[in-house]
Design a protein around this motif. Structure first.
Motif, PDB file in Angstrom:
ATOM      1  N   UNK A   2     -52.784 -70.997  59.093  1.00 49.02           N
ATOM      2  CA  UNK A   2     -52.883 -72.448  58.902  1.00 49.02           C
ATOM      3  C   UNK A   2     -52.145 -72.835  57.622  1.00 49.02           C
ATOM      4  N   UNK A   3     -51.280 -73.836  57.696  1.00 41.40           N
ATOM      5  CA  UNK A   3     -50.591 -74.269  56.471  1.00 41.40           C
ATOM      6  C   UNK A   3     -51.616 -74.707  55.419  1.00 41.40           C
ATOM      7  N   UNK A   4     -51.230 -74.606  54.177  1.00 37.99           N
ATOM      8  CA  UNK A   4     -52.162 -74.903  53.083  1.00 37.99           C
ATOM      9  C   UNK A   4     -52.789 -76.290  53.191  1.00 37.99           C
ATOM     10  N   UNK A   5     -51.988 -77.274  53.576  1.00 36.32           N
ATOM     11  CA  UNK A   5     -52.527 -78.628  53.601  1.00 36.32           C
ATOM     12  C   UNK A   5     -53.493 -78.857  54.764  1.00 36.32           C
ATOM     13  N   UNK A   6     -53.622 -77.891  55.641  1.00 37.21           N
ATOM     14  CA  UNK A   6     -54.553 -78.047  56.760  1.00 37.21           C
ATOM     15  C   UNK A   6     -55.739 -77.102  56.650  1.00 37.21           C
TER      16      UNK A   6
END
Lengths: 303, 811, 165
Positions: B623-627
């Protein structure tokens, strides 16, 4: 509340003895007026003598031409009593309109008349019927019992045990409610007795009183038209934020006529309460605690 | 624009798919605790070791405090501390940060005509120098028990120098009236104008008819059934204050306390649990809130204070109290040309709030088409309890004036009451309509709503009912009143939404439910927009530990603004969810759609639920950091448009002409709510609003003795509260014309019951008395006033002035 | 200080009280039963209504000491065996509460109305019998409907028609 000693005597003699030993003890009946006054610190006693355990002071019976009601009988019992409804339906109706249902479950006849709130209902019934107040010391005719605002002839150590109500030919109580307290703004009890007509008015003056002019006219002719030529002077009547003396005088006449009409036409218990009104009439009503239901006694407690 | 007529339907209690979506009268989440006695109101909070506070209150309406002797009180048993205004100042307490107006761009400015700033003066929790109304606190006694504190309070000796009293609204405006504030030139704190004087004068000059009306809308008070209470604690180790109290918004209360105590934002926590009614009078910080936390610091123990009802009558903020002189100009056909006049609003003993004055004067023309208007608006102080906005702030007063003017115009100049209204109501084609003060009414099917109300109230069938009543000796009257209400208030609100791994959704929001059922209706929004089962949504409010901003609950802004930020947060959740779902579905996020609570890749049949996505946000390694979990979103919006709920009421009364007593026999109301979220709650709001308006029209009155400033209606013995037997069943319906200025079309429903009630009640009463020639009856229309009106109209003595109820016609 | 013993919601309790301690203070402060509320000081609002020996009373105007040996039911004791009382159900079902502060007293009073007036209640009777209970939120509309419905439901759930406690 200021603190006080609490006593709950098991007998009337105990109660009388406790009272006689302590000058500033106060009797507690249903407490519906006394406790609110104490809560607001409008009154202070060093002790309360709770009559709640004295079962002999509670009950309703018919004795000959009288209905006898124990001093500690709650309003709800009087309102629901078949004996009262048969003999003096107006009295049952009056009791069924005191205070609110929860107050009626607790408030008592003796407590109400001993307190003698100028806007209470029972004083009108007691005076209007010409009842007899029986105490631990004597019997007192209603005409002698109420002597002023929150004032009776009761002596400090005297305890009301019962009230004897004569069964009359016809009677009715008509009440016009003060919209906030729902005490009587004006309440009129009319009774046609063998000795003549009696008219007692509550809520209108510093104390319950007999409306003599109306009585004389109605004794001659028991019909509301008999009152057409009569007025009551506003002078001396209560005036407060709910009603002027002038309006109260007007209401006394209207409620007297309505009580007469009700007594003359409706022999059975009647609760004419309509629904939904402000300043409802005919609705035998309300009584709550209230020290001072007239102007000048009420209002801000910060004075 | 379509109108959907909704009639009340039984509440939906069963489970099942789709339960709790928008438009359903779903049972309230909050009720289970409230019907079992498990609610938590302010006085239900007790902290270990707490002491009890009692306020020493002024018995005088206007007096200088010469000295306060606390020695005897301090020596009494159980007394821990006696604190005065001097102690409070010594500790650096700042005044209550009242704001004369709630700032909102849709409201019209009201400023002093002479360009000077509006006069305001500090209002301290304990009066340090002078008391300006009966009941103002001068000292706080803290003791081991309430009883001990009360005993101690009686021993505090305050030496007062009595000052002349001014309690009457119009008289307070006089330059010769006793002044409350030495530093002010007069009691007039605000003296401005709104509208166009020239255009108005020109319109009056060519008018065929002018009708004039002078009135006083009396002072009333909110009387939430839960009296105020506050429990304060202080942690000296970290210098942190905690207040438990019923408020209209914990965050706003905290922000005010931070100012008063001069501490950091994180040094105060406010917790509001269940709140037993609000109605506007609970809408501002009360001095006692600051006092209990300050007291807790002073004595090193928690301090609890519980208001008694008699204190509430004297010291709760009160409402209304407006004196109006107004004129309406009409042409020969009955078209309204202009109106003009003057309003004087009574702020009470402190410069707390002039919002009702402004919110009234800017909508003086009500819902009607009036090309020109000009009003002078004055705000005064007097020796009475401070006032602030009360349910539908400022509007019921002026709407009543307009509805009376119309009925008077009809009667005095030969128009039909209904035709006059029809002629002057803007049509849908005229929307948006700009009123003569500059307010822009967003939209509305004004005609259709009025016609609907007339139908609901069977206006056409009234003559037969009147005849039947007459046969019973009753005077029956019918009245109609339209209203439009400006929903503005604090424009900013914030929602923080989290989808947990178990599929539950938490929404943190800065409003507080004070009876409106936010836990239910807000959850319905989430159920609708995220497809989450209704029971899985939790609305969290009332604790500044997690509420990071909140405008509070007032001005019909609860659902109106909550819906916008909950919508915003929901959309963010869906957008984030799509990106996570794309990882699970192994596709581009642009290919993912969100339907019925699940993410789907159209055409492929595979779906992942919101719960799975929430779990994936925590658990998926890529999961990307912002998610990265939790799956959460914040929506923080400032909404500069206002909404304009409107509606119409029709009432019938029967009057006993002998006594002047009155029975409401029929009450019909139609409101446009834009979009109904929970019909049961909407109808309930209207019912309660009606009762509050009727209460003011018929019986409620904060009655101050004009000579002494004593409050003579200081308990339920003398302040008449509407009870069950004062009403019939109400006949309420609503329509849904989406508001174009609200992204979801909503208009608030909380004030519409009250707004037209004053006008419709008095109109129906005057109609009932029309046979006697009665022109008007002032509020509260008590039996005596009605009786006098009949008598005077019949040619009896006396003027229209009611001598027993002073402050009626004042000038 | 005198000790008073009574049965509250089926449990025997005793507490030391002052002469002036009110029943509502005993319930709220000594026993932690905070469902019974105090909304006024003049015995009018009815928020404090409880059942004392089966009869509705305003617990703000009853001395705790006078309840020696009494049986008290509060809002917390109305539901039995985890099941809501029909009157509680009716209040929820008909949206008869908003802020909920008057509600416990309303419900206790409503059950007392049924005790006195039976299960078949007309609107007028209910409105009259609610004289001792003030609500500021609802305009009473839904409360009247709920009581009518709850009273009827009590008959179904208790064939004798007898309300509890």
């Amino acid at each position: 509340m200021y603190d006080f000693e609490y006593h709950k005597p098991k007998s009337l003699d105990d109660a009388a003895a406790t009272l006689s030993q302590h000058e500033d003890f106060k009797l507690l009946a249903g407490g519906m007026s006394l406790l609110p006054a104490l809560k607001l610190r409008l009154a202070r006693y060093s002790g309360l003598v709770d009559l709640g355990a004295l079962g002999q002071l509670r009950g309703i019976r018919r004795e000959g031409d009288e209905i006898v009601i124990g001093a500690m009988t709650p309003h709800a019992e009087v309102a629901d009593s078949a004996a009262v409804a048969r003999a003096i339906p107006a009295l049952a109706a009056l009791a069924g309109g005191i205070g609110d249902p929860l107050v009626r479950n607790r408030g008592t006849l003796g407590g109400s008349i001993a307190n003698a709130d100028p806007a209470a209902d029972y004083p009108a019934g007691v005076l209007g019927l010409g009842a007899t107040v029986v105490t631990t010391r004597r019997t007192i005719a209603a005409d002698k019992f109420f002597i002023g605002m929150f004032e009776t002839v009761l002596e400090p150590r005297e305890i009301i045990t019962e009230v004897r109500f004569p069964i009359v030919e016809a009677a009715a109580y008509s009440k016009f409610r003060q919209p906030a307290s729902r005490f009587a703004l004006v309440g009129v009890f009319v009774a046609r007795t063998r000795g003549g007509v009696r008219v007692a008015v509550t809520g209108a003056a510093p104390s319950v009183f007999r409306f003599k002019e109306a009585e004389e006219a109605l004794t001659k002719q028991f019909d509301s038209t008999a009152l057409d030529a009569i007025t009551i002077a506003a002078a001396g009547l209560n005036s407060d934020i709910h009603a002027s003396a002038e309006y109260r005088a007007h209401c006394v006449m209207v409620m007297t006529k309505r009580a007469v009409a009700k007594a003359a036409n409706v022999p059975s218990p009647c609760n004419e309460r309509g629904r939904v009104r402000q300043g409802a009439t005919m609705s035998v009503n309300i009584n709550t605690p209230s020290p001072g239901s007239s102007a000048g006694e009420r209002g801000s407690t910060y004075r | 624009m379509s109108i959907n007529i909704n009639t009340p339907s039984p509440a939906i209690s069963g489970g099942g798919l789709g339960r709790g979506r928008i438009g359903q009268p779903v049972l309230r989440k909050e009720d289970l605790r409230l019907i079992t006695g498990a609610g938590c109101f302010s006085d239900d909070v007790n902290l270990p070791g707490q002491a009890y506070a009692i306020m020493v209150r002024a018995p005088h309406a206007h007096a200088r405090i010469v000295s306060i002797d606390t020695a005897q009180a301090l020596a009494a048993p159980g007394i821990i501390a006696v604190l005065t205004g001097r102690d409070m100042l010594a500790d650096g307490m700042k005044p209550i940060p009242h704001r004369p107006f709630s700032p909102h761009p849709a409201d019209m400015p009201l400023e002093n005509t002479d360009g000077t700033p509006i006069f305001t003066a500090p209002h301290y929790p304990l009066a340090p120098d002078k008391v300006r109304h009966v009941g103002e606190a001068v000292a706080m006694v803290i003791a081991e028990s309430v009883a001990a504190a009360k005993d101690g309070a009686e021993l505090v000796e305050v030496d007062y120098e009595l000052l002349p009293v001014i309690a009457n609204t119009a008289a307070a405006a006089s330059p010769t009236a006793p002044r409350l504030f030495d530093q002010a030139r007069s009691n007039v704190c605000l003296d401005g104008v709104m509208g166009d004087a020239e255009a108005t004068a020109a319109a009056f000059a060519r008018a065929a008819h002018v009708v004039r009306f002078e009135t006083k809308i009396p002072r009333v008070t909110g009387v939430p059934m839960e009296p105020r209470a506050a429990v304060g604690a202080y942690d000296p180790a970290i210098g942190h204050y905690t207040l438990h109290a019923g408020t209209s918004g914990a965050w706003r209360t905290k922000a005010d306390l931070v100012i008063m105590l001069g501490v950091g934002d994180d040094d105060v926590r406010v917790i509001t649990n269940d709140v037993g009614g609000h109605f506007g009078t609970r809408g501002m910080l009360y001095g006692e809130f600051a006092l209990v936390i300050w007291g807790a610091r002073r004595i090193g123990r928690p301090v609890k204070w519980t208001c008694e009802r008699n204190e509430a009558f004297a010291t709760d903020y009160q409402g209304r109290d407006l004196v109006v002189e107004a004129e309406l100009a009409l042409d020969a056909d009955g078209n309204f040309l202009a109106m003009r006049g003057s309003n004087i609003s009574n702020a009470g003993g402190h410069t707390t709030n002039f919002s009702p004055l402004r919110k009234g004067v800017e909508i003086m023309s009500s819902i009607y088409r009036i090309p020109a208007a000009h009003f002078r608006a004055r705000g005064v102080v007097s020796n009475t309890a401070p006032t602030r906005p009360y349910r539908s702030s400022g509007r019921p007063e002026v709407l009543y004036v307009m509805e009376r003017l119309i009925d008077l115009a009809a009667r005095e100049h030969g128009f039909d009451r209904i035709e006059l209204r029809r002629r002057n109501l803007p049509t849908e084609a005229e929307m948006p309509y700009t009123n003569p003060f500059g307010m822009i009414y967003d939209s509305g099917a004004y005609h259709r709503v009025m016609e609907k109300a007339l139908g609901l109230g069977d206006w056409a069938g009234f003559p037969a009912r009147r005849a039947e009543a007459r046969a019973r000796g009753k005077c029956r009257g019918i009245g109609v009143a339209n209203y439009v209400d400006t929903a503005s208030g604090v424009p900013r609100e914030r929602a923080e939404m989290t989808v947990h791994r178990d599929g539950t959704v938490d929404v943190i929001i800065g409003t507080v439910s004070t009876g409106q059922g936010h836990e239910t209706s807000f959850a319905q929004l989430v159920t609708e927009w995220l497809g989450v089962p209704f029971d899985n949504v939790r609305i969290l409010t009332g604790d500044t530990e997690f509420v990071k901003f909140g405008g509070g609950t007032h001005s019909g802004r609860g659902l109106r603004l909550a819906s916008i930020v909950i919508w915003g947060a929901s959309q963010q959740i869906i957008e984030k969810g799509k990106r996570i779902a794309a990882l699970l579905l192994e596709c581009e996020s642009g290919a993912v759609e969100f339907r019925d609570g699940a993410f789907v890749r159209p055409g492929r049949g595979r779906t992942v639920s919101l719960t799975e996505v929430a779990r994936a946000a925590h658990e998926l390694p890529d999961v990307p950091d912002d998610l990265r979990g939790p799956l959460a979103a914040i929506s923080d919006e400032t909404i500069t448009t206002a909404q304009f709920p409107y509606g119409c009421q029709v009432v019938e009364v029967e009057i006993d002409p002998e006594l002047g007593s009155l029975e409401i026999v029929r009450y019909s109301a139609v409101d446009d709510v834009g979009r109904a979220v929970n019909p049961a709650i909407i109808h309930g709001q209207v019912h309660g609003g009606i009762a509050q308006g009727v209460g003011q029209a018929l019986m409620e009155h904060c009655y101050y003795d004009p000579e002494t400033g004593q409050l003579l209606s200081g308990s339920f013995m003398d302040y008449a509260m509407p009870r069950a037997d004062n009403f019939p069943f109400f006949n309420t319906e609503y329509v849904e014309t989406p508001s174009p200025t609200h992204p979801l079309g909503m208009r608030p429903a909380g004030e519409g019951g009250t707004a037209p009630a004053l006008g419709v009640m008095i109109n129906s009463i005057v109609d009932a008395l029309s046979e006697f020639g009665v022109r008007h009856v002032e509020m509260p229309a008590t039996p005596e006033r009605i009786w006098r009106a009949i008598r005077e109209a019949r040619g009896g003595a006396q003027s229209m002035c009611d001598r027993n109820t002073p402050e009626v016609m004042l000038r | 200080m005198p000790t008073v013993s009574m049965t509250v919601n089926g449990k025997r309790v005793s507490a030391e009280v002052e002469g002036r301690t009110l029943l509502v203070e005993l319930l709220r402060e000594h026993l932690g039963l905070t469902g019974t509320h105090v909304g006024c000081d003049t015995t009018q609002c009815g928020c404090c209504t409880v059942h004392l020996n089966g009869t509705g009373v305003k617990s703000c105007t009853v001395l705790a000491a006078s309840c020696e040996g009494a049986t008290i039911t509060t809002i917390e004791g109305l539901a039995t065996e985890g099941k809501l009382h029909p009157m509680q159900e009716a209040f929820r079902e008909h949206h008869a509460l908003q802020c909920g502060f008057c509600t416990p007293g309303m419900i206790m009073s409503a059950v007392d109305i049924v005790r006195r007036k039976g299960n078949d209640l007309d609107e007028r009777t209910i409105r009259e019998q609610l004289e001792g209970n003030i609500c500021r939120c609802t305009g009473y509309h839904n409360i009247v409907i709920a009581i009518q419905s709850g009273a009827a439901a009590m008959k179904q759930s208790r064939p004798s028609g007898a309300p509890p406690g």
